[in-house]
Enzyme design. Structure first.
Site, PDB file in Angstrom:
ATOM      1  N   HIS A  22       0.833  -1.210   0.000  1.00 19.16           N
ATOM      2  CA  HIS A  22       0.000   0.000   0.000  1.00 19.16           C
ATOM      3  C   HIS A  22       0.867   1.260   0.000  1.00 19.16           C
ATOM      4  O   HIS A  22       0.368   2.349  -0.266  1.00 19.16           O
ATOM      5  CB  HIS A  22      -0.897  -0.006   1.239  1.00 19.16           C
ATOM      6  CG  HIS A  22      -2.310   0.449   0.983  1.00 19.16           C
ATOM      7  ND1 HIS A  22      -2.860   0.593  -0.275  1.00 19.16           N
ATOM      8  CD2 HIS A  22      -3.309   0.780   1.850  1.00 19.16           C
ATOM      9  CE1 HIS A  22      -4.110   1.007  -0.171  1.00 19.16           C
ATOM     10  NE2 HIS A  22      -4.416   1.131   1.113  1.00 19.16           N
ATOM     11  N   ASN A  70      -6.682   6.484   4.508  1.00 17.37           N
ATOM     12  CA  ASN A  70      -8.044   6.979   4.299  1.00 17.37           C
ATOM     13  C   ASN A  70      -8.229   8.422   4.773  1.00 17.37           C
ATOM     14  O   ASN A  70      -9.323   8.954   4.709  1.00 17.37           O
ATOM     15  CB  ASN A  70      -9.069   6.055   4.974  1.00 17.37           C
ATOM     16  CG  ASN A  70      -8.849   5.940   6.467  1.00 17.37           C
ATOM     17  OD1 ASN A  70      -7.867   6.441   6.999  1.00 17.37           O
ATOM     18  ND2 ASN A  70      -9.761   5.274   7.157  1.00 17.37           N
ATOM     19  N   ASP A  95      -0.471   2.944  -5.077  1.00 19.71           N
ATOM     20  CA  ASP A  95      -0.458   1.531  -5.453  1.00 19.71           C
ATOM     21  C   ASP A  95      -1.714   1.222  -6.268  1.00 19.71           C
ATOM     22  O   ASP A  95      -2.765   1.808  -6.047  1.00 19.71           O
ATOM     23  CB  ASP A  95      -0.397   0.653  -4.200  1.00 19.71           C
ATOM     24  CG  ASP A  95      -1.552   0.930  -3.235  1.00 19.71           C
ATOM     25  OD1 ASP A  95      -1.736   2.112  -2.867  1.00 19.71           O
ATOM     26  OD2 ASP A  95      -2.281  -0.008  -2.873  1.00 19.71           O
ATOM     27  N   ASN A 116      -8.868   4.012  -1.047  1.00 19.91           N
ATOM     28  CA  ASN A 116      -9.267   4.941   0.023  1.00 19.91           C
ATOM     29  C   ASN A 116      -8.466   6.234   0.034  1.00 19.91           C
ATOM     30  O   ASN A 116      -8.987   7.291   0.388  1.00 19.91           O
ATOM     31  CB  ASN A 116      -9.165   4.251   1.383  1.00 19.91           C
ATOM     32  CG  ASN A 116     -10.258   3.214   1.562  1.00 19.91           C
ATOM     33  OD1 ASN A 116     -11.323   3.325   0.966  1.00 19.91           O
ATOM     34  ND2 ASN A 116      -9.989   2.199   2.360  1.00 19.91           N
TER      35      ASN A 116
END
Length: 196
Positions: A22, A70, A95, A116
């Site tokens: 991520h 997020n 990513d 997110n």
């Protein structure tokens, strides 16, 4: 197309997440900082790590938000407000599940595709989706229920090498992006693949 004035790398903060898939966007920004001889330093007003560098004769802001993925938008919005940057002057690196490791793609605009970090960034920019994206392939686990553990997991050695090769190729195309030559930058990056 407008001039890119800032590159933002999406990721999660802290040592636990540093080496996870991520954080591929944050890895790219770290690589740009190294190449430009800059150092990302904590900057509270931008909720992240910031550097101002010269790359190929262009003045460039680098930012890795240190909020969780997020909540990335707050850092992006703070940088834009402070330096009066328009959304289409941003390149957001992140990513991308829909691309295999060892590949990357430029894109302008579009939705968040369930990401997110992009979702929060779009929201924080007043639903302006015109920013540029640099999608760094991490591959897909094959099952939607596996996505969260997958993106928060660490890539294997071969996969990590492929992602790094794609990031190197992104760095090689950045001068074209900064010069506004998106067609050549895309042509070169989109034809590159490091997956064995």
């Amino acid at each position: 197309m407008s001039q890119v004035k800032a590159i933002i790398g999406l990721g999660n903060p802290g040592a636990d997440y540093e080496a996870t898939r991520h954080n591929a966007g944050a890895w790219l920004v770290e690589a740009v900082a190294r190449q430009a001889g800059g150092e990302l330093r904590p900057e509270r007003k931008f909720l992240g790590l910031h550097a101002r560098v010269q790359l190929d004769g262009h003045d460039l802001h680098l930012l890795n938000p240190t909020t969780f993925m997020n909540r990335s938008g707050g850092a992006v919005a703070a940088l834009c407000q402070f330096f009066r940057l328009a959304p289409d002057e941003l390149l957001v690196a992140h990513d991308e599940l829909d691309l295999p490791p060892g590949t990357a793609r430029y894109k302008q605009g579009g939705g968040h595709g369930g990401h997110n970090g992009l979702r929060d960034t779009i929201s924080a920019l007043g639903n302006d989706k015109s920013f540029h994206r640099l999608r760094i392939g991490i591959g897909h686990p094959g099952d939607a229920r596996q996505v969260t553990p997958y993106v928060l997991g660490r890539p294997g050695k071969a996969e990590h090498t492929a992602i790094e090769a794609a990031i190197d190729e992104c760095l090689a195309t950045l001068p074209l992006v900064l010069a506004g030559d998106w067609a050549r930058a895309m042509n070169r990056l989109h034809s590159f693949s490091a997956s064995g």
